[in-house]
Design a protein around this motif. Structure first.
Motif, mmCIF file in Angstrom:
data_model
loop_
_atom_site.group_PDB
_atom_site.id
_atom_site.type_symbol
_atom_site.label_atom_id
_atom_site.label_comp_id
_atom_site.label_asym_id
_atom_site.label_seq_id
_atom_site.Cartn_x
_atom_site.Cartn_y
_atom_site.Cartn_z
ATOM 1 N N ALA A 85 0.835 -1.209 0.000
ATOM 2 C CA ALA A 85 0.000 0.000 0.000
ATOM 3 C C ALA A 85 0.866 1.255 0.000
ATOM 4 C CB ALA A 85 -0.941 -0.010 1.199
ATOM 5 N N PHE A 86 1.946 1.242 0.775
ATOM 6 C CA PHE A 86 2.962 2.296 0.856
ATOM 7 C C PHE A 86 2.421 3.616 1.400
ATOM 8 C CE2 PHE A 86 6.032 5.357 -1.213
ATOM 9 C CZ PHE A 86 7.035 5.114 -0.296
ATOM 10 N N ASP A 114 -8.829 3.020 -0.686
ATOM 11 C CA ASP A 114 -7.808 2.524 0.241
ATOM 12 C C ASP A 114 -8.315 1.308 1.005
ATOM 13 O OD1 ASP A 114 -5.700 4.288 -0.271
ATOM 14 O OD2 ASP A 114 -6.386 5.753 1.186
ATOM 15 N N ARG A 115 -9.495 1.432 1.566
ATOM 16 C CA ARG A 115 -10.021 0.357 2.396
ATOM 17 C C ARG A 115 -10.316 -0.896 1.574
ATOM 18 N NH1 ARG A 115 -13.993 -2.429 4.673
ATOM 19 N NH2 ARG A 115 -13.882 -2.714 6.942
ATOM 20 N N TYR A 116 -10.996 -0.729 0.452
ATOM 21 C CA TYR A 116 -11.404 -1.886 -0.342
ATOM 22 C C TYR A 116 -10.198 -2.629 -0.917
ATOM 23 C CZ TYR A 116 -13.951 -4.785 -3.647
ATOM 24 O OH TYR A 116 -14.461 -5.873 -4.340
ATOM 25 N N SER A 117 -9.202 -1.889 -1.400
ATOM 26 C CA SER A 117 -8.012 -2.547 -1.958
ATOM 27 C C SER A 117 -7.303 -3.374 -0.887
ATOM 28 C CB SER A 117 -7.064 -1.523 -2.576
ATOM 29 O OG SER A 117 -6.638 -0.575 -1.617
ATOM 30 N N CYS A 118 -7.283 -2.871 0.335
ATOM 31 C CA CYS A 118 -6.644 -3.629 1.413
ATOM 32 C C CYS A 118 -7.424 -4.899 1.761
ATOM 33 C CB CYS A 118 -6.493 -2.752 2.657
ATOM 34 S SG CYS A 118 -5.200 -1.483 2.524
ATOM 35 N N THR A 119 -8.751 -4.811 1.714
ATOM 36 C CA THR A 119 -9.554 -6.004 2.031
ATOM 37 C C THR A 119 -9.415 -7.089 0.979
ATOM 38 O OG1 THR A 119 -11.556 -5.182 0.918
ATOM 39 C CG2 THR A 119 -11.264 -4.594 3.255
ATOM 40 N N GLN A 120 -8.964 -6.739 -0.214
ATOM 41 C CA GLN A 120 -8.829 -7.707 -1.304
ATOM 42 C C GLN A 120 -7.455 -8.370 -1.344
ATOM 43 O OE1 GLN A 120 -11.715 -8.451 -3.316
ATOM 44 N NE2 GLN A 120 -12.319 -7.374 -1.444
ATOM 45 N N ILE A 132 1.115 1.618 9.804
ATOM 46 C CA ILE A 132 0.190 0.500 9.989
ATOM 47 C C ILE A 132 -0.910 0.873 10.982
ATOM 48 C CG2 ILE A 132 -0.021 -1.837 10.947
ATOM 49 C CD1 ILE A 132 2.748 -2.426 9.735
ATOM 50 N N GLU A 133 -0.521 1.532 12.068
ATOM 51 C CA GLU A 133 -1.514 1.950 13.061
ATOM 52 C C GLU A 133 -2.542 2.905 12.442
ATOM 53 O OE1 GLU A 133 -1.752 3.969 17.540
ATOM 54 O OE2 GLU A 133 0.157 3.880 16.462
ATOM 55 N N TYR A 134 -2.070 3.807 11.584
ATOM 56 C CA TYR A 134 -2.984 4.732 10.901
ATOM 57 C C TYR A 134 -3.990 3.956 10.049
ATOM 58 C CZ TYR A 134 -4.744 7.959 7.372
ATOM 59 O OH TYR A 134 -5.568 8.663 6.524
ATOM 60 N N PHE A 135 -3.522 2.984 9.272
ATOM 61 C CA PHE A 135 -4.420 2.230 8.398
ATOM 62 C C PHE A 135 -5.440 1.433 9.202
ATOM 63 C CE2 PHE A 135 -2.072 3.440 4.775
ATOM 64 C CZ PHE A 135 -2.666 2.924 3.635
ATOM 65 N N THR A 136 -4.988 0.795 10.277
ATOM 66 C CA THR A 136 -5.913 -0.029 11.057
ATOM 67 C C THR A 136 -6.990 0.820 11.723
ATOM 68 O OG1 THR A 136 -4.420 0.026 12.981
ATOM 69 C CG2 THR A 136 -4.207 -1.835 11.454
ATOM 70 N N LYS A 137 -6.609 1.975 12.251
ATOM 71 C CA LYS A 137 -7.573 2.839 12.934
ATOM 72 C C LYS A 137 -8.469 3.591 11.961
ATOM 73 C CE LYS A 137 -5.016 3.575 17.236
ATOM 74 N NZ LYS A 137 -4.371 4.577 18.138
ATOM 75 N N THR A 138 -7.890 4.113 10.882
ATOM 76 C CA THR A 138 -8.662 4.935 9.944
ATOM 77 C C THR A 138 -9.636 4.099 9.128
ATOM 78 O OG1 THR A 138 -6.827 6.501 9.770
ATOM 79 C CG2 THR A 138 -8.498 6.588 8.042
ATOM 80 N N PHE A 139 -9.193 2.944 8.664
ATOM 81 C CA PHE A 139 -10.012 2.143 7.755
ATOM 82 C C PHE A 139 -10.630 0.911 8.414
ATOM 83 C CE2 PHE A 139 -6.645 4.197 5.147
ATOM 84 C CZ PHE A 139 -7.481 5.101 4.488
ATOM 85 N N GLY A 140 -10.421 0.755 9.727
ATOM 86 C CA GLY A 140 -11.020 -0.362 10.445
ATOM 87 C C GLY A 140 -10.526 -1.711 9.974
ATOM 88 N N LEU A 141 -9.220 -1.815 9.699
ATOM 89 C CA LEU A 141 -8.636 -3.045 9.180
ATOM 90 C C LEU A 141 -7.892 -3.801 10.274
ATOM 91 C CD1 LEU A 141 -7.232 -1.448 5.914
ATOM 92 C CD2 LEU A 141 -9.172 -3.021 6.041
#
Length: 352
Positions: A85-86, A114-120, A132-141
């Motif tokens: 994702a970078f 951002d969220r959908y691409s990560c879920t795939q 990583i902490e930003y992605f998990t908190k912001t996008f609920g991943l």
């Protein structure tokens, strides 16, 4: 293992180039489906066509910029997809470059992308734990799907070297694409505070979004100790770095993204055993300790930056110490071998 590598940006883009080199160095066979066309639509079309021509591979690595590609790749293969994702397109467009507001249609689209691409993807790579902490908190991943892989630097290009200079100035080096998160204006302000220190000079290389504003600021402050260079070829960059006494790694702005990442240039500087000044933020703290392997300064604070430059100009022992210790960190965690080992573990676990 046979890895198909595909990306939205060109293969020469630093992050993509490092991933390709490190994957090859870790012993994998790489099917390169990247493209260097000048526009995003042309690149995306060509890389998908290249992907469709390939049948024999064990997994897919989607490099930067991969958010638009991952959903397509996921529909075209059942093989594991590792997504670098970078960065967050939502964060970049809405908070860094401020092209759109978060509540606008475009802002909501980039959030979804951002969220959908990560879920795939089966696994997601990011450059720091703070990111990583930003992605998990912001996008609920879920954090369990992420792995940290430092940006690093290619030591075949960036390595310690001695270059003699004819002048005796204390040279402070920085290069930038002048994005808002870089905080180049604070370097100009720091240079202004050091105008009376005639032995100190700044060399700032690059152009970009904030370039004209930074030049206007330098002019308005009467800053005459910065030499601005619009562009130098990438392969000549190590020579300029080698001529420096201190390098500014950054980032220096107070934009949130600047606090979550380690600037790519910083890895290049420590690879060349140069003393670095970096912003004191969660991203940089993942590898740096103040006054041990870098000097850390307050974000968005020209006074703190100027004080650090002045101290290092007067303290050769501190410069030597942080240069040596920074280089040790690079060899241990950030060169192509170290990153290759990290990637090998991630890819092996993803396909087992």
């Amino acid at each position: 293992m046979k890895i198909l590598f595909i990306a939205g940006r060109e293969p020469a883009y630093v992050r993509n180039a490092m991933l390709l080199k490190c994957l090859e160095k870790s012993g994998h066979d790489i099917i390169d489906c990247t493209d260097s066309s000048a526009t995003y639509p042309a690149r995306f079309l060509k890389v998908i066509l290249k992907f469709l021509a390939q049948k024999n591979f064990d997994c897919v690595c989607v490099g930067f910029l991969g958010q638009p590609l991952v959903p397509i790749i996921r529909k075209l293969t059942s093989k594991p997809v590792i997504f670098d994702a970078f960065l967050s397109t939502y964060d970049t467009m809405c908070f860094d470059r401020r092209r759109f507001t978060p509540d606008s249609l475009a802002g909501k689209f980039f959030f979804w992308l951002d969220r959908y691409s990560c879920t795939q993807a089966n696994r997601i790579l990011l450059d720091t734990d703070a990111h990583i902490e930003y992605f998990t908190k912001t996008f609920g991943l879920p954090g369990t799907t992420f792995n940290r892989v430092f940006v690093g630097a290619d030591e075949s290009l960036f390595y310690p070297r001695e270059v003699k200079r004819e002048d005796t100035k204390f040279r402070v080096f920085y290069y930038s694409s002048f994005l808002p998160l870089h905080g180049t204006e604070y370097i100009v302000q720091a240079a202004g505070r050091l105008r009376e220190q005639k032995e100190i000079e700044f060399v700032v290389v690059g152009k970009g979004m904030m370039h004209s504003k930074v030049l206007s600021l330098a002019q308005s402050l009467g800053v005459d100790n910065i030499r601005f260079i619009d562009w130098i070829p990438y392969e000549q960059l190590p020579l300029e770095i080698s001529r420096a006494d201190v390098c500014l790694g950054g980032h220096f702005s107070d934009i949130d993204k600047a606090k979550r990442v380690i600037a790519g240039k910083t890895f290049q500087f420590i690879a060349m055993k140069k003393p670095v000044i970096v912003g004191d933020c969660p991203g940089n703290r993942e590898i740096f300790i103040d006054r041990q392997n870098a000097v850390m300064v307050r974000m968005a604070d020209a006074v703190s930056l100027a004080d650090a430059i002045l101290e290092l100009s007067d303290n050769a022992a501190l410069r030597e110490k942080i240069a040596e210790e920074g280089y040790k960190v690079f060899i241990k965690k950030c060169n192509t071998a170290a990153i290759g080992r990290a990637l090998a573990g991630i890819f092996n676990n993803s396909t087992s």
